[in-house]
Write a protein that holds these residues in place. Structure first.
Motif, PDB file in Angstrom:
ATOM      1  N   LEU A 218       0.830  -1.206   0.000  1.00 36.03           N
ATOM      2  CA  LEU A 218       0.000   0.000   0.000  1.00 36.03           C
ATOM      3  C   LEU A 218       0.862   1.253   0.000  1.00 36.03           C
ATOM      4  CD1 LEU A 218      -3.041  -0.727   2.322  1.00 36.03           C
ATOM      5  CD2 LEU A 218      -2.970  -0.539  -0.144  1.00 36.03           C
TER       6      LEU A 218
ATOM      7  N   LEU B 152       2.078   1.554  -3.533  1.00 37.35           N
ATOM      8  CA  LEU B 152       0.990   1.877  -4.471  1.00 37.35           C
ATOM      9  C   LEU B 152       0.507   3.313  -4.277  1.00 37.35           C
ATOM     10  CD1 LEU B 152      -0.997  -1.467  -4.236  1.00 37.35           C
ATOM     11  CD2 LEU B 152       0.115  -0.562  -6.279  1.00 37.35           C
TER      12      LEU B 152
ATOM     13  N   HIS C 162       3.768   0.707 -10.707  1.00 38.41           N
ATOM     14  CA  HIS C 162       2.540   0.610  -9.909  1.00 38.41           C
ATOM     15  C   HIS C 162       1.872  -0.758 -10.133  1.00 38.41           C
ATOM     16  CE1 HIS C 162      -0.881   2.561  -7.831  1.00 38.41           C
ATOM     17  NE2 HIS C 162      -1.671   1.953  -8.697  1.00 38.41           N
TER      18      HIS C 162
ATOM     19  N   ILE D 293     -11.623   3.707 -13.818  1.00 43.56           N
ATOM     20  CA  ILE D 293     -10.685   4.722 -13.293  1.00 43.56           C
ATOM     21  C   ILE D 293     -11.390   5.550 -12.212  1.00 43.56           C
ATOM     22  CG2 ILE D 293     -11.086   6.442 -15.138  1.00 43.56           C
ATOM     23  CD1 ILE D 293      -7.710   5.904 -13.555  1.00 43.56           C
TER      24      ILE D 293
ATOM     25  N   LEU E 180      -9.922   5.053   0.769  1.00 46.15           N
ATOM     26  CA  LEU E 180      -8.946   4.193   1.449  1.00 46.15           C
ATOM     27  C   LEU E 180      -8.033   5.027   2.361  1.00 46.15           C
ATOM     28  CD1 LEU E 180      -7.995   1.260   1.622  1.00 46.15           C
ATOM     29  CD2 LEU E 180      -6.351   1.765  -0.172  1.00 46.15           C
TER      30      LEU E 180
ATOM     31  N   ARG F 252     -13.303   1.962 -20.066  1.00 44.76           N
ATOM     32  CA  ARG F 252     -12.341   2.157 -18.970  1.00 44.76           C
ATOM     33  C   ARG F 252     -12.841   3.137 -17.902  1.00 44.76           C
ATOM     34  NH1 ARG F 252      -8.610   6.133 -18.043  1.00 44.76           N
ATOM     35  NH2 ARG F 252      -6.520   5.543 -17.355  1.00 44.76           N
TER      36      ARG F 252
ATOM     37  N   ASP G 242      -4.471   0.343 -19.922  1.00 44.97           N
ATOM     38  CA  ASP G 242      -3.420   1.364 -20.041  1.00 44.97           C
ATOM     39  C   ASP G 242      -2.105   0.809 -20.567  1.00 44.97           C
ATOM     40  OD1 ASP G 242      -5.437   2.619 -18.440  1.00 44.97           O
ATOM     41  OD2 ASP G 242      -3.938   4.165 -18.044  1.00 44.97           O
TER      42      ASP G 242
ATOM     43  N   HIS H   8     -11.354   3.438  -9.130  1.00 41.45           N
ATOM     44  CA  HIS H   8      -9.975   3.327  -8.624  1.00 41.45           C
ATOM     45  C   HIS H   8      -9.549   4.625  -7.933  1.00 41.45           C
ATOM     46  CE1 HIS H   8      -6.460   0.716  -8.707  1.00 41.45           C
ATOM     47  NE2 HIS H   8      -5.687   1.749  -8.983  1.00 41.45           N
ATOM     48  N   GLU H   9      -9.914   5.761  -8.548  1.00 43.42           N
ATOM     49  CA  GLU H   9      -9.460   7.041  -7.981  1.00 43.42           C
ATOM     50  C   GLU H   9     -10.223   7.376  -6.696  1.00 43.42           C
ATOM     51  OE1 GLU H   9      -9.105  10.248 -10.814  1.00 43.42           O
ATOM     52  OE2 GLU H   9      -8.975  11.712  -9.190  1.00 43.42           O
TER      53      GLU H   9
ATOM     54  N   LYS I   9       3.401   3.803 -14.272  1.00 47.28           N
ATOM     55  CA  LYS I   9       2.266   2.867 -14.270  1.00 47.28           C
ATOM     56  C   LYS I   9       2.770   1.423 -14.209  1.00 47.28           C
ATOM     57  CE  LYS I   9      -0.956   5.942 -16.545  1.00 47.28           C
ATOM     58  NZ  LYS I   9      -2.017   6.119 -17.533  1.00 47.28           N
TER      59      LYS I   9
ATOM     60  N   GLY J 177      -7.864  -1.983 -10.565  1.00 43.63           N
ATOM     61  CA  GLY J 177      -6.466  -1.826 -10.983  1.00 43.63           C
ATOM     62  C   GLY J 177      -6.076  -2.850 -12.038  1.00 43.63           C
TER      63      GLY J 177
ATOM     64  N   GLN K 109     -10.099  -2.022  -5.243  1.00 42.28           N
ATOM     65  CA  GLN K 109      -8.886  -1.430  -5.844  1.00 42.28           C
ATOM     66  C   GLN K 109      -8.153  -2.461  -6.699  1.00 42.28           C
ATOM     67  OE1 GLN K 109      -9.672   1.862  -5.256  1.00 42.28           O
ATOM     68  NE2 GLN K 109      -7.496   2.160  -5.377  1.00 42.28           N
TER      69      GLN K 109
ATOM     70  N   LEU L 163      -1.267  10.552 -10.336  1.00 47.24           N
ATOM     71  CA  LEU L 163      -2.332  11.567 -10.272  1.00 47.24           C
ATOM     72  C   LEU L 163      -1.806  12.953 -10.628  1.00 47.24           C
ATOM     73  CD1 LEU L 163      -4.450  10.949  -7.044  1.00 47.24           C
ATOM     74  CD2 LEU L 163      -5.289  11.124  -9.374  1.00 47.24           C
TER      75      LEU L 163
ATOM     76  N   PHE M 150      -9.306   5.184  -3.865  1.00 47.45           N
ATOM     77  CA  PHE M 150      -8.041   5.610  -3.263  1.00 47.45           C
ATOM     78  C   PHE M 150      -8.291   6.660  -2.169  1.00 47.45           C
ATOM     79  CE2 PHE M 150      -5.027   9.214  -3.772  1.00 47.45           C
ATOM     80  CZ  PHE M 150      -3.941   8.683  -3.090  1.00 47.45           C
TER      81      PHE M 150
ATOM     82  N   GLY N 131       1.212  -3.778  -7.750  1.00 55.19           N
ATOM     83  CA  GLY N 131      -0.202  -4.161  -7.692  1.00 55.19           C
ATOM     84  C   GLY N 131      -0.401  -5.667  -7.806  1.00 55.19           C
TER      85      GLY N 131
END
Ligand code: HEM
Length: 245
Positions: free
Chosen positions: A25, A28, A55, A191, A201, A187, A143, A194-195, A52, A136, A132, A36, A198, A59
């Motif tokens: 974590l 990540l 990451h 995203i 979290l 996608r 991506d 995921h964002e 990426k 991800g 996540q 970002l 985050f 991940g």
């Protein structure tokens, strides 16, 4: 004075999961924050792909570790199992009330496994980590054309005459424009999940750390060292329901 007694609670799988998860974590989150802020950092397209890629490799470790923890909740030791993790079960609401009343009175009942409020926190954390991981893994495909979905996505967006296996991230000249636009629409929800996942979290991690500190100060029970040694030391008999022992 009440006698202290040591109990073995967290088995090796749970402890390894916890510390590997924490390290992943940290990695990540650090790389995620850089992704970002890619524009503010003035990153080139290659720089973004590198970030990426790092990451995503962290991940994969994170997702495998999480998967093993979810499997372990079916087959692991008594305190690792779903029935010791999830909120609910017979008498759960009474235990919540007793816990809150005891907490207010400065003497919360001591649990070996998670206390009734801790169960809610751990369940939320696991759900969010799972979300996540799934979002991800989809983004790794959209991506970077990385597994598990990468080859399917590359086959979807490759322009006629281009071998999907040779597609490179951000090389728009290799993509079919309409298929690429459709893939970007596919996608979008991932995203977003995921964002925002985050941000939620980050809040949950702060609550988790505060809760551990407050519980340890008020209740004792050496929560932090127990995640290293596996052993908890209690003053009196544990309040855990019989089916979690
Ligand atoms: C709890 C674990 C995770 C956290 C906290 C996290 C955090 C983040 C953050 C903050 C971003 C930037 C979002 C944006 O650009 O809008 C990001 C992007 C990304 N994440 Fe994660 N991530 C996690 C797990 C994973 C996993 C397991 C994978 C795949 C194996 C993954 C793959 C990606 C990819 C491919 C991107 C780039 C998306 C983009 O184009 O911005 N992430 N992550």
């Amino acid at each position: 004075m009440a006698e202290l007694k040591a109990y073995f609670v967290w088995d090796a799988s749970v402890r390894w999961f916890h510390w590997i998860n924490l390290l992943c974590l940290l990695g990540l989150i650090a790389v995620g924050v850089a992704i970002l802020n890619d524009e503010a950092l003035g990153l080139s397209s290659d720089g973004k792909v590198l970030l990426k890629t790092v990451h995503v490799w962290i991940g994969y470790v994170f997702a495998l570790n999480l998967l093993w923890r979810l499997v372990w909740a079916f087959i692991g030791g008594p305190y690792a199992r779903w029935r010791a993790l999830l909120p609910g079960g017979r008498g759960y609401m009474n235990r919540v009330r007793d816990y809150i009343a005891g907490f207010r009175a400065g003497q919360p009942p001591q649990y070996l496994g998670h206390n009734p409020l801790g169960r809610i926190a751990v369940t939320c954390l696991l759900l969010l980590l799972l979300s996540q991981a799934i979002s991800g893994l989809v983004l790794a495909g959209t991506d970077l054309f990385y597994p598990p979905l990468g080859s399917w996505i590359a086959g979807w967006v490759a322009a006629p005459g281009n071998d999907p296996a040779t597609l490179v991230p951000y090389a728009k000249e290799m993509y079919d424009e309409a298929a690429y636009a459709a893939m970007r629409d596919f996608r979008k929800p991932f995203i977003t999940i995921h964002e925002y996942g985050f941000y939620v979290l980050l809040v949950l991690i702060v609550i988790h750390i505060l809760a551990v500190v407050v519980t340890e100060v008020r209740e004792g029970g050496n929560l932090v060292s127990a995640m290293f040694s596996g052993k908890k030391v209690l003053r009196g008999p544990p309040a855990d329901p019989a089916d979690a022992e």
